[in-house]
Design a protein around this motif. Structure first.
Motif, PDB file in Angstrom:
ATOM      1  N   LEU A   1      -4.613  -3.398  -5.276  1.00  0.00           N
ATOM      2  CA  LEU A   1      -4.395  -1.958  -5.389  1.00  0.00           C
ATOM      3  C   LEU A   1      -4.432  -1.454  -6.828  1.00  0.00           C
ATOM      4  O   LEU A   1      -4.447  -0.245  -7.065  1.00  0.00           O
ATOM      5  CB  LEU A   1      -3.038  -1.603  -4.778  1.00  0.00           C
ATOM      6  CG  LEU A   1      -2.864  -1.912  -3.291  1.00  0.00           C
ATOM      7  CD1 LEU A   1      -1.391  -1.849  -2.907  1.00  0.00           C
ATOM      8  CD2 LEU A   1      -3.676  -0.926  -2.452  1.00  0.00           C
ATOM      9  N   LEU A   2      -4.454  -2.367  -7.794  1.00  0.00           N
ATOM     10  CA  LEU A   2      -4.262  -1.988  -9.188  1.00  0.00           C
ATOM     11  C   LEU A   2      -5.576  -1.749  -9.923  1.00  0.00           C
ATOM     12  O   LEU A   2      -6.583  -2.387  -9.649  1.00  0.00           O
ATOM     13  CB  LEU A   2      -3.477  -3.086  -9.916  1.00  0.00           C
ATOM     14  CG  LEU A   2      -2.113  -3.456  -9.319  1.00  0.00           C
ATOM     15  CD1 LEU A   2      -1.485  -4.586 -10.127  1.00  0.00           C
ATOM     16  CD2 LEU A   2      -1.191  -2.247  -9.255  1.00  0.00           C
ATOM     17  N   ASP A   3      -5.519  -0.842 -10.900  1.00  0.00           N
ATOM     18  CA  ASP A   3      -6.651  -0.634 -11.790  1.00  0.00           C
ATOM     19  C   ASP A   3      -6.774  -1.823 -12.739  1.00  0.00           C
ATOM     20  O   ASP A   3      -5.797  -2.501 -13.053  1.00  0.00           O
ATOM     21  CB  ASP A   3      -6.451   0.637 -12.623  1.00  0.00           C
ATOM     22  CG  ASP A   3      -6.445   1.895 -11.773  1.00  0.00           C
ATOM     23  OD1 ASP A   3      -7.051   1.862 -10.687  1.00  0.00           O
ATOM     24  OD2 ASP A   3      -5.832   2.892 -12.201  1.00  0.00           O
ATOM     25  N   ASP A   4      -7.984  -2.026 -13.254  1.00  0.00           N
ATOM     26  CA  ASP A   4      -8.215  -3.147 -14.169  1.00  0.00           C
ATOM     27  C   ASP A   4      -7.416  -3.028 -15.459  1.00  0.00           C
ATOM     28  O   ASP A   4      -7.181  -4.027 -16.141  1.00  0.00           O
ATOM     29  CB  ASP A   4      -9.704  -3.257 -14.499  1.00  0.00           C
ATOM     30  CG  ASP A   4     -10.508  -3.848 -13.347  1.00  0.00           C
ATOM     31  OD1 ASP A   4      -9.888  -4.388 -12.419  1.00  0.00           O
ATOM     32  OD2 ASP A   4     -11.746  -3.758 -13.380  1.00  0.00           O
TER      33      ASP A   4
ATOM     34  N   ILE B   1       0.832  -1.210   0.000  1.00  0.00           N
ATOM     35  CA  ILE B   1       0.000   0.000   0.000  1.00  0.00           C
ATOM     36  C   ILE B   1       0.864   1.256   0.000  1.00  0.00           C
ATOM     37  O   ILE B   1       0.523   2.264  -0.628  1.00  0.00           O
ATOM     38  CB  ILE B   1      -0.986  -0.009   1.188  1.00  0.00           C
ATOM     39  CG1 ILE B   1      -2.068   1.057   0.975  1.00  0.00           C
ATOM     40  CG2 ILE B   1      -0.270   0.177   2.519  1.00  0.00           C
ATOM     41  CD1 ILE B   1      -3.242   0.923   1.928  1.00  0.00           C
ATOM     42  N   THR B   2       2.015   1.189   0.665  1.00  0.00           N
ATOM     43  CA  THR B   2       2.937   2.328   0.648  1.00  0.00           C
ATOM     44  C   THR B   2       3.555   2.500  -0.729  1.00  0.00           C
ATOM     45  O   THR B   2       3.606   3.605  -1.275  1.00  0.00           O
ATOM     46  CB  THR B   2       4.046   2.135   1.698  1.00  0.00           C
ATOM     47  OG1 THR B   2       3.448   2.071   2.998  1.00  0.00           O
ATOM     48  CG2 THR B   2       5.054   3.273   1.656  1.00  0.00           C
ATOM     49  N   THR B   3       4.028   1.390  -1.306  1.00  0.00           N
ATOM     50  CA  THR B   3       4.635   1.449  -2.642  1.00  0.00           C
ATOM     51  C   THR B   3       3.649   2.016  -3.647  1.00  0.00           C
ATOM     52  O   THR B   3       3.980   2.930  -4.420  1.00  0.00           O
ATOM     53  CB  THR B   3       5.073   0.049  -3.106  1.00  0.00           C
ATOM     54  OG1 THR B   3       5.984  -0.501  -2.161  1.00  0.00           O
ATOM     55  CG2 THR B   3       5.736   0.122  -4.462  1.00  0.00           C
ATOM     56  N   HIS B   4       2.441   1.477  -3.657  1.00  0.00           N
ATOM     57  CA  HIS B   4       1.459   1.916  -4.635  1.00  0.00           C
ATOM     58  C   HIS B   4       1.108   3.390  -4.436  1.00  0.00           C
ATOM     59  O   HIS B   4       0.964   4.141  -5.415  1.00  0.00           O
ATOM     60  CB  HIS B   4       0.200   1.057  -4.561  1.00  0.00           C
ATOM     61  CG  HIS B   4      -0.809   1.395  -5.610  1.00  0.00           C
ATOM     62  ND1 HIS B   4      -1.875   2.233  -5.373  1.00  0.00           N
ATOM     63  CD2 HIS B   4      -0.911   1.026  -6.912  1.00  0.00           C
ATOM     64  CE1 HIS B   4      -2.593   2.351  -6.469  1.00  0.00           C
ATOM     65  NE2 HIS B   4      -2.031   1.639  -7.416  1.00  0.00           N
ATOM     66  N   GLY B   5       0.971   3.799  -3.196  1.00  0.00           N
ATOM     67  CA  GLY B   5       0.643   5.198  -2.933  1.00  0.00           C
ATOM     68  C   GLY B   5       1.685   6.157  -3.479  1.00  0.00           C
ATOM     69  O   GLY B   5       1.359   7.244  -3.962  1.00  0.00           O
ATOM     70  N   ILE B   6       2.944   5.733  -3.441  1.00  0.00           N
ATOM     71  CA  ILE B   6       4.035   6.567  -3.945  1.00  0.00           C
ATOM     72  C   ILE B   6       4.122   6.511  -5.462  1.00  0.00           C
ATOM     73  O   ILE B   6       4.326   7.534  -6.128  1.00  0.00           O
ATOM     74  CB  ILE B   6       5.373   6.112  -3.328  1.00  0.00           C
ATOM     75  CG1 ILE B   6       5.377   6.358  -1.813  1.00  0.00           C
ATOM     76  CG2 ILE B   6       6.554   6.825  -3.986  1.00  0.00           C
ATOM     77  CD1 ILE B   6       6.555   5.715  -1.101  1.00  0.00           C
ATOM     78  N   LEU B   7       3.966   5.321  -6.023  1.00  0.00           N
ATOM     79  CA  LEU B   7       4.264   5.115  -7.439  1.00  0.00           C
ATOM     80  C   LEU B   7       3.063   5.235  -8.377  1.00  0.00           C
ATOM     81  O   LEU B   7       3.251   5.300  -9.597  1.00  0.00           O
ATOM     82  CB  LEU B   7       4.900   3.742  -7.639  1.00  0.00           C
ATOM     83  CG  LEU B   7       6.255   3.521  -6.975  1.00  0.00           C
ATOM     84  CD1 LEU B   7       6.804   2.146  -7.330  1.00  0.00           C
ATOM     85  CD2 LEU B   7       7.248   4.610  -7.375  1.00  0.00           C
ATOM     86  N   ALA B   8       1.853   5.247  -7.851  1.00  0.00           N
ATOM     87  CA  ALA B   8       0.662   5.250  -8.713  1.00  0.00           C
ATOM     88  C   ALA B   8       0.699   6.310  -9.815  1.00  0.00           C
ATOM     89  O   ALA B   8       0.339   6.023 -10.966  1.00  0.00           O
ATOM     90  CB  ALA B   8      -0.601   5.390  -7.874  1.00  0.00           C
ATOM     91  N   PRO B   9       1.139   7.541  -9.528  1.00  0.00           N
ATOM     92  CA  PRO B   9       1.150   8.547 -10.607  1.00  0.00           C
ATOM     93  C   PRO B   9       2.161   8.245 -11.712  1.00  0.00           C
ATOM     94  O   PRO B   9       2.064   8.825 -12.800  1.00  0.00           O
ATOM     95  CB  PRO B   9       1.533   9.839  -9.870  1.00  0.00           C
ATOM     96  CG  PRO B   9       1.252   9.587  -8.428  1.00  0.00           C
ATOM     97  CD  PRO B   9       1.516   8.124  -8.233  1.00  0.00           C
TER      98      PRO B   9
ATOM     99  N   LEU C   1      -7.041 -14.515  -7.154  1.00  0.00           N
ATOM    100  CA  LEU C   1      -6.771 -13.441  -6.176  1.00  0.00           C
ATOM    101  C   LEU C   1      -7.634 -12.223  -6.451  1.00  0.00           C
ATOM    102  O   LEU C   1      -8.147 -11.580  -5.520  1.00  0.00           O
ATOM    103  CB  LEU C   1      -5.296 -13.060  -6.220  1.00  0.00           C
ATOM    104  CG  LEU C   1      -4.289 -14.077  -5.686  1.00  0.00           C
ATOM    105  CD1 LEU C   1      -2.871 -13.537  -5.854  1.00  0.00           C
ATOM    106  CD2 LEU C   1      -4.552 -14.403  -4.221  1.00  0.00           C
ATOM    107  N   ILE C   2      -7.792 -11.896  -7.729  1.00  0.00           N
ATOM    108  CA  ILE C   2      -8.605 -10.731  -8.091  1.00  0.00           C
ATOM    109  C   ILE C   2     -10.079 -10.968  -7.749  1.00  0.00           C
ATOM    110  O   ILE C   2     -10.742 -10.103  -7.194  1.00  0.00           O
ATOM    111  CB  ILE C   2      -8.429 -10.424  -9.587  1.00  0.00           C
ATOM    112  CG1 ILE C   2      -6.992  -9.954  -9.849  1.00  0.00           C
ATOM    113  CG2 ILE C   2      -9.423  -9.344 -10.036  1.00  0.00           C
ATOM    114  CD1 ILE C   2      -6.623  -9.872 -11.310  1.00  0.00           C
TER     115      ILE C   2
END
Length: 265
Positions: A222-225, A180-188, A258-259
């Motif tokens: 955490l990922l978009d489809d 969740i930390t990684t995704h929050g930082i890297l999502a953009p 998992l999805i």
């Protein structure tokens, strides 16, 4: 979600067989390891490039990206050679219709601040060529910059839409960063995601997906489809590992499970 696998798991396999394997295993895409020992490399001629495109288009399989080996944060490299390598990777990706190229940091031969500055300068310089070619450069979370926080120190100063990140979930986990930390930082900045599985931080021999300790479910949730999820099975570096082809269909089914579990939750 769209699934791909890397040819790192099937070293040297001819492209027609790669494409057939993807189609038979239910994968929509392939990440092509781009190296002189592989069928796809920077020295390919125009006709060979066209044949690769024809093979993929015939089967309706996409080339997700080219996994190159340029090290943009490494001090001990020739600047002209690095610029040429990046330009050749971008040109190859354009010719093959691949939207991304992968580069490594490789900045362990200097301080973190020096490596960040060097990588940002080089990536910013390559960004305009990437724009012209319609290809995005992705810095993989790896080696000297294995976490999202590490990668962001480079991507922030670059500030260009054609320079982003490839999230390798093993390396961010090894760096002690939660999904969740990684995704929050890297999502953009996110281009696509590499998944894999291992027994422990000490034993990184590739395992079938779900047979190890990596938090794959947390990452996928955490990922978009629309995000590509690519299984990077490192058979090239671990020849003793089980062969990948028989694992591909069960691996895709595991990720799909998992999805579904996340969506029910």
């Amino acid at each position: 979600m769209k699934f791909a696998f890397s040819t790192l798991g099937i070293p040297g396999l001819p492209i027609p067989e790669v494409v057939a394997l993807a189609a038979a295993s239910g994968y929509q895409g392939v990440e092509l390891r781009t190296h002189p020992e592989e069928p796809v490399h920077r020295g390919m001629g125009r006709r060979d490039r066209a044949l690769v495109v024809e093979e993929f288009e015939r089967a309706g399989i996409e080339i997700v990206g080219l996994a190159g080996y340029a090290r943009v944060a490494k001090a001990d490299v020739d600047e002209d050679q690095l610029r040429q390598e990046l330009e050749e990777l971008l040109s190859l990706a354009r010719d093959l219709g691949a939207p991304f190229i992968r580069v490594f940091p490789g900045g362990g031969d200097q301080t973190a601040d020096e490596a960040d500055t060097l990588a940002a300068r080089r990536l910013a310089a390559a960004a305009e060529t990437a724009t012209d070619y319609g290809v995005r450069i992705l810095l993989e979370t790896h080696d000297s910059h294995r976490t999202g926080k590490d990668a962001a120190r480079v991507l922030g100063p670059v500030g260009h839409q054609q320079v982003g990140v490839l999230w390798d979930v093993m390396h961010t986990w090894l760096g002690g960063e939660s999904p969740i930390t990684t995704h929050g930082i890297l999502a953009p900045h996110l281009g696509y995601v590499q998944v894999k599985d291992i027994a422990s931080a000490e034993d990184k021999t590739p395992l079938p997906l779900g047979a190890g300790v990596l938090p794959l479910g947390e990452c996928l949730a955490l990922l978009d489809d629309s995000t590509w999820v690519c299984w990077e099975y490192e058979k090239r570096w671990y020849p003793q590992a089980a062969d990948l082809p028989a694992l591909l269909a069960p691996g895709r089914a595991y990720l799909e499970g998992l999805i579904r579990e996340h969506r029910r939750g």
